[in-house]
Design a protein around this motif. Structure first.
Motif, PDB file in Angstrom:
ATOM      1  N   ILE A 168      -6.928   1.315  12.105  1.00  0.00           N
ATOM      2  CA  ILE A 168      -7.081   2.426  11.072  1.00  0.00           C
ATOM      3  C   ILE A 168      -8.093   1.648  10.046  1.00  0.00           C
ATOM      4  O   ILE A 168      -7.867   0.408   9.552  1.00  0.00           O
ATOM      5  CB  ILE A 168      -5.676   2.339  10.125  1.00  0.00           C
ATOM      6  N   ILE A 169      -8.983   2.223   9.548  1.00  0.00           N
ATOM      7  CA  ILE A 169      -9.934   1.817   8.626  1.00  0.00           C
ATOM      8  C   ILE A 169      -9.510   2.631   7.423  1.00  0.00           C
ATOM      9  O   ILE A 169      -8.746   3.672   7.370  1.00  0.00           O
ATOM     10  CB  ILE A 169     -11.750   1.998   8.849  1.00  0.00           C
ATOM     11  N   GLY A 170      -9.919   2.116   6.291  1.00  0.00           N
ATOM     12  CA  GLY A 170      -9.175   2.710   5.045  1.00  0.00           C
ATOM     13  C   GLY A 170      -9.643   4.243   4.550  1.00  0.00           C
ATOM     14  O   GLY A 170     -10.094   4.399   3.336  1.00  0.00           O
ATOM     15  N   THR A 187       1.181   2.471   6.890  1.00  0.00           N
ATOM     16  CA  THR A 187       1.289   2.595   8.419  1.00  0.00           C
ATOM     17  C   THR A 187       2.603   2.988   8.717  1.00  0.00           C
ATOM     18  O   THR A 187       2.731   3.884   9.672  1.00  0.00           O
ATOM     19  CB  THR A 187       0.681   1.339   9.060  1.00  0.00           C
ATOM     20  N   ARG A 232     -19.726   1.289   8.586  1.00  0.00           N
ATOM     21  CA  ARG A 232     -18.589   0.921   7.871  1.00  0.00           C
ATOM     22  C   ARG A 232     -18.980  -0.653   7.421  1.00  0.00           C
ATOM     23  O   ARG A 232     -19.457  -1.457   8.052  1.00  0.00           O
ATOM     24  CB  ARG A 232     -17.394   1.068   8.357  1.00  0.00           C
ATOM     25  N   GLN A 258       4.744  -0.514   3.860  1.00  0.00           N
ATOM     26  CA  GLN A 258       3.561  -0.154   4.324  1.00  0.00           C
ATOM     27  C   GLN A 258       3.185   1.441   4.700  1.00  0.00           C
ATOM     28  O   GLN A 258       4.155   2.142   5.040  1.00  0.00           O
ATOM     29  CB  GLN A 258       3.700  -1.006   5.747  1.00  0.00           C
ATOM     30  N   LEU A 303      -9.229   3.631   0.581  1.00  0.00           N
ATOM     31  CA  LEU A 303      -9.119   2.258   0.283  1.00  0.00           C
ATOM     32  C   LEU A 303     -10.396   1.603  -0.072  1.00  0.00           C
ATOM     33  O   LEU A 303     -11.542   1.618   0.737  1.00  0.00           O
ATOM     34  CB  LEU A 303      -8.524   1.299   1.454  1.00  0.00           C
ATOM     35  N   TYR A 346      -5.425  -5.324  11.144  1.00  0.00           N
ATOM     36  CA  TYR A 346      -5.465  -3.785  10.714  1.00  0.00           C
ATOM     37  C   TYR A 346      -4.200  -3.158  11.316  1.00  0.00           C
ATOM     38  O   TYR A 346      -3.314  -3.849  12.078  1.00  0.00           O
ATOM     39  CB  TYR A 346      -6.560  -2.960  11.486  1.00  0.00           C
ATOM     40  N   GLY A 347      -3.780  -1.977  10.800  1.00  0.00           N
ATOM     41  CA  GLY A 347      -2.985  -0.919  11.657  1.00  0.00           C
ATOM     42  C   GLY A 347      -3.600  -0.670  12.842  1.00  0.00           C
ATOM     43  O   GLY A 347      -4.787  -0.216  12.934  1.00  0.00           O
ATOM     44  N   ASP A 350     -13.271  -0.641   2.091  1.00  0.00           N
ATOM     45  CA  ASP A 350     -14.091  -0.291   2.920  1.00  0.00           C
ATOM     46  C   ASP A 350     -15.051   0.610   2.191  1.00  0.00           C
ATOM     47  O   ASP A 350     -14.787   1.518   1.485  1.00  0.00           O
ATOM     48  CB  ASP A 350     -13.178   0.784   3.714  1.00  0.00           C
ATOM     49  N   GLU A 391       1.467  -1.945  12.078  1.00  0.00           N
ATOM     50  CA  GLU A 391       0.837  -2.462  11.209  1.00  0.00           C
ATOM     51  C   GLU A 391       0.540  -3.971  11.540  1.00  0.00           C
ATOM     52  O   GLU A 391       1.510  -4.918  11.721  1.00  0.00           O
ATOM     53  CB  GLU A 391       1.570  -2.421   9.789  1.00  0.00           C
ATOM     54  N   LYS A 392      -0.680  -4.333  11.594  1.00  0.00           N
ATOM     55  CA  LYS A 392      -1.086  -5.743  11.834  1.00  0.00           C
ATOM     56  C   LYS A 392      -0.482  -6.435  12.935  1.00  0.00           C
ATOM     57  O   LYS A 392       0.180  -7.548  12.892  1.00  0.00           O
ATOM     58  CB  LYS A 392      -0.980  -6.561  10.551  1.00  0.00           C
ATOM     59  N   LEU A 397       0.777  -1.293  -0.145  1.00  0.00           N
ATOM     60  CA  LEU A 397       0.041   0.076   0.028  1.00  0.00           C
ATOM     61  C   LEU A 397       1.050   1.276  -0.093  1.00  0.00           C
ATOM     62  O   LEU A 397       0.484   2.280  -0.681  1.00  0.00           O
ATOM     63  CB  LEU A 397      -0.965  -0.221   1.137  1.00  0.00           C
ATOM     64  N   TYR A 456      -7.894   8.199   4.686  1.00  0.00           N
ATOM     65  CA  TYR A 456      -6.692   8.898   5.347  1.00  0.00           C
ATOM     66  C   TYR A 456      -6.669  10.336   4.712  1.00  0.00           C
ATOM     67  O   TYR A 456      -7.046  10.430   3.536  1.00  0.00           O
ATOM     68  CB  TYR A 456      -5.525   8.369   4.693  1.00  0.00           C
TER      69      TYR A 456
HETATM   70  C1  G1P Z   1      -4.744  -1.916   5.095  1.00  0.00           C
HETATM   71  C2  G1P Z   1      -3.649  -1.071   5.887  1.00  0.00           C
HETATM   72  C3  G1P Z   1      -4.084  -1.286   7.248  1.00  0.00           C
HETATM   73  C4  G1P Z   1      -5.566  -1.073   7.409  1.00  0.00           C
HETATM   74  C5  G1P Z   1      -6.469  -1.594   6.486  1.00  0.00           C
HETATM   75  C6  G1P Z   1      -7.764  -1.086   6.666  1.00  0.00           C
HETATM   76  O1  G1P Z   1      -4.439  -3.463   5.133  1.00  0.00           O
HETATM   77  O2  G1P Z   1      -2.227  -1.667   5.676  1.00  0.00           O
HETATM   78  O3  G1P Z   1      -3.340  -0.512   8.241  1.00  0.00           O
HETATM   79  O4  G1P Z   1      -5.853  -1.019   8.809  1.00  0.00           O
HETATM   80  O5  G1P Z   1      -5.933  -1.512   5.090  1.00  0.00           O
HETATM   81  O6  G1P Z   1      -8.781  -1.769   5.613  1.00  0.00           O
HETATM   82  P1  G1P Z   1      -5.050  -4.410   4.008  1.00  0.00           P
HETATM   83  O7  G1P Z   1      -6.512  -4.580   4.354  1.00  0.00           O
HETATM   84  O8  G1P Z   1      -5.177  -3.846   2.640  1.00  0.00           O
HETATM   85  O9  G1P Z   1      -4.317  -5.517   4.056  1.00  0.00           O
END
Ligand code: G1P
Length: 301
Positions: A207-209, A235, A261, A233, A133, A173-174, A136, A194-195, A113, A211
């Motif tokens: 963190i939801i998608g 994040t 959401r 990342q 993102l 998530y982050g 979401d 991150e995760k 990302l 920013y």
């Molecule tokens: C990404 C981000 C993560 C965030 C998430 C939200 O992860 O890296 O920090 O919490 O989106 O949907 P992914 O879901 O793309 O692996």
């Protein structure tokens, strides 16, 4: 109060392979999977537009052409519908074209990302930008992005959207370490991971998608080594910005989101999203809901 540059551009990373939805996503981008009768990605672009962002850059890759076609004029289809006098469908076909000014850049390699966001550097330039993102979807009745843009206007720096999740889900998530501010729905972000494994997460705030990001992120991303999953990342870059002063691109704030959401990133939640959207549609709910009730009654026997 400092005068910060306004946010006018949205960046939508859409280069993912969509492996969770194979075989449907073998030849169709996952972003084009319909939520009832509209592709998921259109909801995301509509959200950006309703927050006042009319310039949308999509970061795409191989096999994503149908996304570009969806936001472009479809002459034959329009002519056919016009000839039939089918105004309603004609408007549905034209709607995505008139939404925003669309731009596209390709992410040649799937390096994460953070790397996708870095691909937006040239288009975005030195302005703060929103990043949305596609997995979401935020309910249009709960305008999160608008609030995040307001928070950026007050504090500068970057803003992430945070949602409280059960501890066992935080590793998806982050996760953010946070400190209160004078505003109920705004926190100062002091760290991001991150995760993280559940027992190492700094909090249950994920963190939801969504920013709003300071352009200083591009320099930081260029210096950010691959992190979790061997990917660059976003994040990790925001974590660096969270430790910086305003002159260097910090700080990072979080908007605590308690609205609706919908996750479309995995099969179960995708199905739940489709059912919820159908249940909210005046043209479908009167027949769909009684059917669903009956179906569930029978399934429960
Ligand atoms: C990404 C981000 C993560 C965030 C998430 C939200 O992860 O890296 O920090 O919490 O989106 O949907 P992914 O879901 O793309 O692996």
């Amino acid at each position: 109060m400092a005068d910060f540059d306004p946010v006018t551009k949205a960046v939508v990373p859409a280069a993912g392979l969509g492996t969770r939805f194979l075989p449907a996503t073998k030849a169709t981008p996952k972003e084009m999977l319909p939520i009832v009768d509209k592709p998921a990605i259109q909801y995301v672009v509509e959200e950006a537009v309703s927050a006042g962002l009319l310039d949308v850059l999509m970061v795409t890759g191989r096999n994503k052409r149908s996304i570009e076609d969806h936001f472009d004029v479809a002459y034959e289809l329009e002519d056919a519908l016009r000839a039939k006098g089918d105004e309603e469908r004609l408007n549905q076909v034209k709607e995505p074209v008139d939404l925003a000014t669309m731009h596209y850049v390709r992410q040649g390699e799937p390096k994460g990302l953070g790397h996708a966001v870095l691909c937006a550097k040239q288009h975005v330039g030195h302005e703060p930008f929103a990043c949305l993102l596609g997995d979401d979807i935020i309910d249009p009745r709960d305008p999160l992005l608008k609030r995040m843009i307001e928070v950026r206007a007050t504090y500068g720096g970057s803003v992430v959207a945070l949602m409280e999740v059960p501890r066992e889900q935080v590793s998806l998530y982050g996760a953010a370490a946070i400190e209160a501010t004078d505003e109920d729905d705004v926190v100062r972000v002091t760290d991001l991971v991150e995760k993280p494994p559940a027992d190492e997460a700094p909090s249950n705030w994920a963190i939801i998608g969504r920013y709003v990001i300071d352009p200083a992120v591009f320099d930081v991303l260029e210096r950010t080594p691959p992190g979790r999953g061997g990917e660059i990342q976003l994040t990790d870059a925001l974590r660096t910005l969270a430790s910086m002063g305003p002159e260097e691109g910090g700080p990072v704030h979080g908007v605590l989101f308690r609205g609706r959401r919908y996750d479309t990133g995995n099969k179960l939640e995708y199905l739940q999203t489709v059912v919820q959207f159908a249940a909210n549609r005046d043209d479908l709910a009167p027949e769909f809901l009684p059917w669903l009730r009956e179906f569930l009654d029978k399934a429960g026997q």
